[in-house]
Structure formats: structure tokens, C-alpha cells
Scaffold this active site. Structure first.
Site, PDB file in Angstrom:
ATOM      1  N   ASP B  49       0.733  -1.146  -0.008  1.00 40.45           N
ATOM      2  CA  ASP B  49       0.010   0.091   0.033  1.00 40.45           C
ATOM      3  C   ASP B  49       0.965   1.197   0.130  1.00 40.45           C
ATOM      4  O   ASP B  49       2.006   1.370   0.570  1.00 40.45           O
ATOM      5  CB  ASP B  49      -0.890   0.167   1.275  1.00 40.45           C
ATOM      6  CG  ASP B  49      -2.038  -0.841   1.409  1.00 40.45           C
ATOM      7  OD1 ASP B  49      -2.185  -1.808   0.046  1.00 40.45           O
ATOM      8  OD2 ASP B  49      -2.662  -1.280   2.163  1.00 40.45           O
ATOM      9  N   TYR B 107       5.351  -9.875   8.222  1.00 50.97           N
ATOM     10  CA  TYR B 107       5.087  -8.136   8.335  1.00 50.97           C
ATOM     11  C   TYR B 107       5.485  -7.635   9.498  1.00 50.97           C
ATOM     12  O   TYR B 107       5.495  -8.572  10.596  1.00 50.97           O
ATOM     13  CB  TYR B 107       3.886  -7.782   8.057  1.00 50.97           C
ATOM     14  CG  TYR B 107       3.479  -7.880   6.684  1.00 50.97           C
ATOM     15  CD1 TYR B 107       3.741  -6.638   5.798  1.00 50.97           C
ATOM     16  CD2 TYR B 107       2.844  -8.900   5.714  1.00 50.97           C
ATOM     17  CE1 TYR B 107       3.395  -6.470   4.350  1.00 50.97           C
ATOM     18  CE2 TYR B 107       2.611  -8.728   4.491  1.00 50.97           C
ATOM     19  CZ  TYR B 107       2.550  -7.566   3.725  1.00 50.97           C
ATOM     20  OH  TYR B 107       2.504  -7.554   2.612  1.00 50.97           O
TER      21      TYR B 107
END
Lengths: 247, 247
Positions: B49, B107
Site C-alpha cells: 500500500d 510483516y
């Protein structure tokens, strides 16, 4: 009132107010006006060079204001740009002075020691892609400790009269891809830590012997020490106001 | 050829090329042209993103060039902007594909958990100035592990058909003023880690019970999970291509 601030020095020409250049002091005072409603005279714990960072920089000031310390931190941080933050605030005696009451400081020089650049330490560490022998540098830097004349580690053009300083401790440590040089002392001459760092890098390269520091100190000749390492690896790391903090 | 890059995502609208927005892929391909003399088609390991960072992002490409891997790293880094760096380069088999050969990813979500801002983590961590109980969050996040339908942790508007994923491990750790949430899995839905983080923050606030995650998963209702945490705390941290790396 004594405030600790941290700042990323990239966008500033050091702490102290200058004509025709943006400094941390000026931006800090603009925030003070918005929080306290008046331009207060402030005392910084030291000058810092253009581009140098601070994990702790101390500022003292006198204020009649009754804003409690714990409210000063968020109020100032709302009014400061993202690259400067107040991290601590405490009441101090009337005669306290951020610079004259200071009994010592610790500087940190950060070196990224790997082949590839690191986007997250751009402008915040020196990228040195050649081998660095941490053990060798640790041995070498121990010779900075003690009471010495640091003329050889002072940029020419400095007008300081007494060039003798006491270094309490000096150390080199590896933390992953970073090599950190930490040095604490009762005071530092102009560019002193950056020249110490440049000298350690010359020792690593083999162009100054590992036991060469005492001789360079004795020579009092700036040309004998290594080059001045770039500003962007340097951090004012801690400021000491009491003996107990020094340990 | 498989390249690992790291990037500070603040100035980019994610990895993948878009019209009217600067992306990492576009800037990376411009550097490839200067190094390899041709615009090569590249495959990224995932979309990221806008504003999300990467400690490791993998890119595969086919090249006839005979530039050895160890020379690709410095050549690319000279031609990339300071906020993107190639950190690794290796030869891979012809059929290797950065995305389809990938068997998992890790992540990292970084939270600065103290009252004062930190100039050095601006845009690189979420500043959360309220109390965070690391033990509580560690317990809660363990319920993400396993094979689940993560519909409740996926932003609406996503067109993915199969919303089931396996989470290998999830953990919360405090490192000084930072709280780090790490989660590794075989794949992630749109905004999944940011919604997981937002849910953990709601658990910390007491508005979702510590044992609430299994029920939210089961509900498959996005409204039951917490809000989407901001992009700037999120890092694609590791990309796995072999079982041995997963351990």
C-alpha cells in the site's frame, strides 16, 4: 524549567540562532511563543554543528508561567515540526543554566558498515562499506580516555583558549550492521568527535597505527589526526548534570 | 536474477506501477534502464500500500546481461534515490517468480509507545502515547496463528475469492519505547496486518476482550474487528522462498 529535546539535524544549521539560516533554537522559540505567549530567552547546553543530530539536547529557561511540566511536553510537541520533539521537562532551581550547570556530555557516532545502503539511515549514519575491525577500534579509542590536550583533534579556526579536556570513557560497539562510537567527557572542542571518528577510520584502514593516538595527542598537530568525519553520523546523545548520571 | 530491496515508503504510492502516481516499481525500472541499458519486465513479490515500508521486498527479472550479482548491488544503488536500496542480489532458476515462488512473508508493525514524539521515527512508526500491555497483546495475537478465514480482517472492496490464509506465527515484543507486532503467514489479504494491529490496539483499550479474536474470525464481519491502523507503521519485513527460512 529544563527541557530535553531530540532532533534530526538535517534541516538545521545547528542549534544556535544565526542570521540567514534556520536553526533549532529559532524554531524552538517560535513554538515557545505559541505555548507560553512570549518570546522567552533560552540557554542551550552547547552549540551543535549544521546537520548534527541530538538524542538529548538540553535547554533551560526562566518562565513565570504556571503551566505544569507534564503539560509542557504535549503542548510544545504540537507546536514543533516533526523533526524536533520535547522528550522531557522538569523544574530546576533559579540559578540552573543548561550550559554552565552541565558537567559532561556523551556523543554517539553511528556508522552503517555494510556494502548496501540503508534507506532508513540515510542522513542519520555514515555509510562506510569497507571492513571495520570493531575490536581494533575499541582498543584504539581507549587512548582517548583521560585528561589530554586535544589540539590535534580540534578544527583550526577555533578560538578556544584552553584545549584540555577530560574524556571519561570511549568505546566502540557493533550492533548488527552498525558500528557505534560513544565518547563521554567534560567538554568537547570544535569538531572533536568527528575528528576522533575520522582518526579511528584511518586506524581501520591501516594508515594510522592502532597505538597511534597518544602520539597524535602529544603532537598537538591537527594534520596528524584523521579527517573530519561527516556531520550526519553524529548525535549529541546525553547531557549530564549530576555525578550520579555519569556512571 | 532475484533482488532484495529495502525502501522508505513515504514518498511512494506502493510498489506496483500506477498511472499518475510515483511508485517504487517505476523508480526501480528507471534505475534498471541506466544499469542494464534496457527496460526489463520485473515481478514484485507483492503489492504494498501507499506509504508502507519494506525491510525486504523481492523482485525477480530475466536478463541476458552478464553483470555479476555482486556488481549489480552498488551499480543499482548509485542509480536509485536515497529512500530505495538494493540489499541483495542472487541468480535464480529460469522459472523462478518473485510472487508465485514465494511461500510466505513476514510483516512488522512498529508502534512508538511513549508520551513524547520521536523525530527519528516520524513516518516510520505509529505514535501511540497511551499504555500498552505487551503481555496482554502477546496472548491475544497468538489466536491469529493457524488456518482461518480472515474476511473480518480484510478491507471491503477487495476482490479476493479465497479469504483463507495460514498464519505461521504472531508475536508482540517490547523493545525500549517501541512495541513491535510481527506476523508471518502464507499470504495476507488487503489491509490484513493493519486491521490486525488496529484490533490489538482495541484490545489494549479494553473495547475488545483479550480472547475476542477467535469470535471475530468466526463472524467474518469486518465491522467486528478494530480500525485499520495507519500505513506508516507497517513494514514488509521478510519474504520466504524455502521452508528452511520459515523456521
Amino acid at each position: 524549567m529544563l527541557l530535553s529535546i531530540a532532533y534530526d539535524g538535517r534541516n538545521y544549521h545547528g542549534f544556535q540562532v544565526q542570521k540567514n539560516a534556520v536553526t533549532v533554537e529559532e524554531v524552538f522559540q517560535d513554538a515557545l511563543v505559541r505555548v507560553f505567549g512570549a518570546r522567552l530567552p533560552v540557554k542551550g547546553c552547547s552549540r551543535t554543528d549544521s546537520g548534527v543530530h541530538a538524542n538529548q539536547f538540553c535547554i533551560s529557561m526562566k518562565t513565570e508561567s504556571r503551566i505544569p511540566c507534564e503539560r509542557v511536553i504535549p503542548a510544545m510537541n504540537t507546536n514543533l515540526p516533526p523533526d524536533i520533539a520535547v522528550t522531557d521537562c522538569r523544574e530546576v532551581l533559579e540559578e540552573f543554566h543548561a550550559r554552565y550547570s552541565c558537567i559532561g556530555k556523551e556523543y554517539l557516532y553511528r556508522i552503517l558498515n555494510r556494502t548496501a545502503r540503508d534507506p532508513f539511515s540515510e542522513g542519520r549514519a555514515l555509510h562506510y562499506p569497507y571492513p571495520l575491525d570493531t575490536e581494533l577500534l575499541r582498543t584504539a579509542c581507549r587512548d582517548f580516555a583521560g585528561y589530554h590536550d586535544f589540539t590535534a583533534f580540534c578544527s583550526s579556526g577555533s578560538a578556544v583558549e584552553d584545549t584540555r579536556r577530560t574524556i571519561f570513557r570511549a568505546n566502540v560497539e557493533r550492533k548488527g550492521d552498525f558500528v557505534e562510537f560513544r565518547v563521554a567527557g567534560d567538554g568537547f572542542l570544535y569538531n572533536m568527535v568527528r575528528i576522533m571518528t575520522g582518526t579511528l577510520l584511518e586506524i581501520s584502514r591501516g594508515s594510522i597505527p592502532v597505538e597511534g593516538i597518544p602520539e597524535i595527542l602529544e603532537s598537538r598537530d591537527r594534520r596528524r589526526a584523521g579527517p573530519t568525519a561527516p556531520a550526519w553520523g553524529l548525535y549529541l546523545n546525553r547531557v549530564f548534570y549530576s555525578e550520579s548520571e555519569l556512571i
